[in-house]
Design an enzyme around this catalytic site. Structure first.
Site, PDB file in Angstrom:
ATOM      1  CD  GLN A 180       0.816  -6.273   2.297  1.00  0.00           C
ATOM      2  OE1 GLN A 180       0.747  -5.326   1.527  1.00  0.00           O
ATOM      3  NE2 GLN A 180       1.158  -6.142   3.581  1.00  0.00           N
ATOM      4  CB  CYS A 181       2.621  -8.871  -4.496  1.00  0.00           C
ATOM      5  SG  CYS A 181       2.854  -7.161  -3.969  1.00  0.00           S
ATOM      6  CB  THR A 182      -1.073 -12.492  -6.892  1.00  0.00           C
ATOM      7  OG1 THR A 182      -2.118 -12.275  -5.952  1.00  0.00           O
ATOM      8  CG2 THR A 182      -1.221 -13.851  -7.525  1.00  0.00           C
TER       9      THR A 182
END
Length: 652
Positions: free
Chosen positions: A514-516
């Site tokens: 979910q995190c870049t």
């Protein structure tokens, strides 16, 4: 010895009140513009203009004024003022300013005055007697200015003796003073800014003549020298008289060993005009006709009784935001001086950019471009169902309308969001409105920068389309564009290489997904490249229709494929782990779910209803563009299988 009114009538050497400089803030702003746009590194002498005034109240110093109009040609000075022609030496470094040979510069200015006197040019144009020299150094990063004025005055004739100083109304009656004013006004109507003149006393009247009328005056004993005196002191004349006396001593002193000088001071207060406070000097003037060389010259302005330059600091008076904008503008202009004379700064400065996404990419792109204005906006996305609630539908419709309004108001749209599907709607709107769309995306140690193809104008009026196509065709008029050189209107968008429609890419993701997560320097590299690609594109003659180059090699490049800043590729794919980049290029896909003619046609004709179907129905875009059919055809293809003993050549 004193006369009847108490004025000292003892012969003494004539002294003069020096000029002071008065520079308006507008002068420095105009000099800044001239330095950046015209002079650049040229520090050769430039002609500028100033003026002085002879109507100041008592107590004010004599001033030569410079303002915003001092650089204009032809020179114009304000009403009731008198021109002064000057030379500007704007030096490039502070060391050059400090080491400038001021003695030589003053002597050079004196030579000009002496030449004008001896040749008679100053008789035809008396304003040549009032010259000034201005040395400047402009620190345009801090808005600090160093300057030093000189008002060149020839020292000959030496030992000019003044016998008496009186006011005008002590020498002449009211009728004579009235005739003087009327005669002067009549001459000035035909000769604006007449600062030096002759006055003849005849038939109890005072008549004003130009200096060039000297030979027409019969009785020279009744002739006075007259000049418009900027000085307000009760005993001393102003600085312009020095060079005027030098001219008279060279040309007329043999005929006028003793003469009167009228220091005309013309003051108007509350609608009442008065010249009574003007001075009349009785002097003895020796001839300098035999002088062959230019006399000595003085004139450098003092700073608090010391020979030193002055400093102006305008940074404190400027708005901090304006100062920051000026700094950005300065950096752009400096690029043109030596590196890129052909750089079109107006295209850069006037281009309005819309940045969608305010994460690491968005912030770094904003930093590369300028300071920015922030907006809060939600972008609807395919695969993220809107629902049927009236309130939600209303809000979604407002978001779409706001996005359309923003894109319509800008020239370039940057797509800098985290998800693939969030880029779909701006891509569709940008393609429909024929806006330049720049895209940047990040991986862990990879990045992609791409400029979307710019669709041809709907009315077919843009010549850049034809020019771009012509430049891309290297094999003749009938040649088809190749992958080495694709015209701007044929380039693909971010979605053209996909065979599936954008959907919900955040569904079923784990926390790390979910995190870049990217390497620290990656966003700065990608942000810098997407901005530089845009600037290179803006400088290209075809703009967004420029053909894309796919290689850093020069073997197939022509001047039509590059801008003054270099290549304008379609894509830049970078790999930070290998510090390597590629310049791929691709054609627009006729089944693209974002920029194909089918999608644009439905968006332009159906509007929000079309968008709702795209948001809510998972396979709507694939069905609409033909991707669903393409998938089925691929699955139904017959595959020939051969055994090891069979040979392809045995098949008939």
């Amino acid at each position: 010895m004193a006369n009847s009114d108490g004025k000292d009538s003892t012969p003494k050497q004539l002294q003069f009140a020096p000029f002071s400089s008065a520079l308006d803030v507008g002068f420095w702003h105009r000099l800044t513009r001239k330095k950046l746009e015209v002079y650049k590194l040229d520090d050769t002498p430039k002609q500028i203009n100033g003026y002085y005034y002879n109507g100041d109240p008592d107590g004010l110093p004599s001033r030569t004024s410079l303002d915003f109009n001092s650089f204009d040609e032809p020179a114009e000075c304000p009403p009731h003022c008198f021109p002064s022609c000057g030379t500007l030496l704007n030096l490039n470094t502070i060391d050059a300013f400090k080491s400038c040979d001021k003695k030589s510069e003053l002597e050079r200015a004196a030579d000009l005055i002496w030449r004008d006197i001896t040749s008679g040019a100053a008789i035809s144009d008396p304003s040549l007697l009032s010259r000034f020299l201005l040395l400047t150094y402009a620190d345009l990063k801090k808005y600090h200015f160093l300057f030093w004025f000189a008002f060149p005055a020839l020292c000959s004739p030496e030992n000019v003796v003044i016998n008496q100083t009186r006011h005008l109304n002590q020498c002449f009656n009211e009728q004579q003073i009235q005739s003087l004013q009327e005669s002067y006004d009549a001459v000035v109507d035909n000769h604006k800014g007449l600062a030096f003149f002759l006055v003849q006393k005849k038939d109890d009247l005072l008549t004003v003549f130009q200096l060039s009328d000297w030979d027409l005056l019969s009785d020279k004993s009744q002739v006075m020298l007259g000049f418009c005196d900027p000085c307000t002191l009760d005993q001393y004349p102003g600085w312009p008289l020095r060079n005027f006396l030098c001219l008279a001593a060279y040309h007329w002193a043999d005929e006028l060993p003793s003469l009167q000088v009228l220091c005309l001071r013309d003051r108007t207060r509350e609608g009442v005009r008065s010249t009574d406070h003007s001075l009349v000097l009785d002097i003895q003037l020796p001839s300098i006709k035999s002088l062959s060389e230019c006399p000595k010259c003085v004139g450098w302005e003092k700073n608090k009784n010391k020979m030193a330059p002055r400093k102006v600091d305008l940074s404190a008076s400027m708005d901090p935001t304006k100062l920051a904008e000026s700094s950005v503008d300065l950096n752009l202009k400096l690029m043109r001086w030596r590196l890129l004379p052909s750089l079109d700064l107006d295209k850069v400065a006037q281009t309005k950019c819309l940045l969608l996404g305010s994460g690491t990419l968005g912030c770094n792109v904003a930093r590369c471009l300028m300071n920015a204005t922030g907006l809060s906006l939600s972008i609807p996305m395919p695969g993220h169902a809107i629902g049927s609630s009236e309130e939600i539908l209303k809000q979604t419709k407002e978001d779409v309308a706001k996005l359309e309004e923003l894109i319509d108001a800008h020239d370039v749209v940057f797509l800098l969001m985290d998800t693939r599907e969030s880029r779909w709607l701006p891509t569709v709107i940008g393609a429909s409105k024929r806006k330049m769309v720049m895209n940047a995306a990040l991986g862990f140690d990879t990045y992609m920068v791409v400029r979307h193809g710019l669709k041809p104008p709907k009315d077919g009026s843009d010549e850049n389309v034809a020019a771009g196509a012509s430049a891309a065709s290297s094999g003749g008029a009938d040649s088809a564009p190749s992958l080495n050189c694709i015209p701007g209107e044929m380039l693909g968008c971010y979605f053209c290489n996909d065979v599936v429609a954008p959907g919900d890419s955040t569904k079923d993701r784990t926390l790390d997904q979910q995190c870049t997560v990217s390497r620290p320097g990656l966003s700065m590299v990608a942000a810098a490249l997407v901005v530089e690609l845009l600037v290179s594109l803006l400088q290209h003659p075809q703009g967004g229709y420029a053909s894309a180059d796919t290689s850093a090699k020069d073997d197939h490049l022509t001047t039509s494929l590059i801008s003054p800043l270099g290549l304008v590729p379609h894509q830049i794919r970078g790999f930070l782990s290998r510090y390597h980049s590629l310049l791929p290029s691709s054609f627009a896909f006729d089944m693209c779910t974002a920029c194909s003619s089918t999608v644009l046609r439905h968006y332009e004709t159906e509007g929000f209803e079309f968008l709702l179907r795209a948001f809510n129905q998972p396979h709507y875009l694939e069905d609409l563009t033909g991707l669903t059919k393409l998938h089925l055809e691929t699955e139904n293809c017959d595959i020939l299988e051969f055994s090891d003993s069979e040979s392809i050549t045995s098949i008939n």
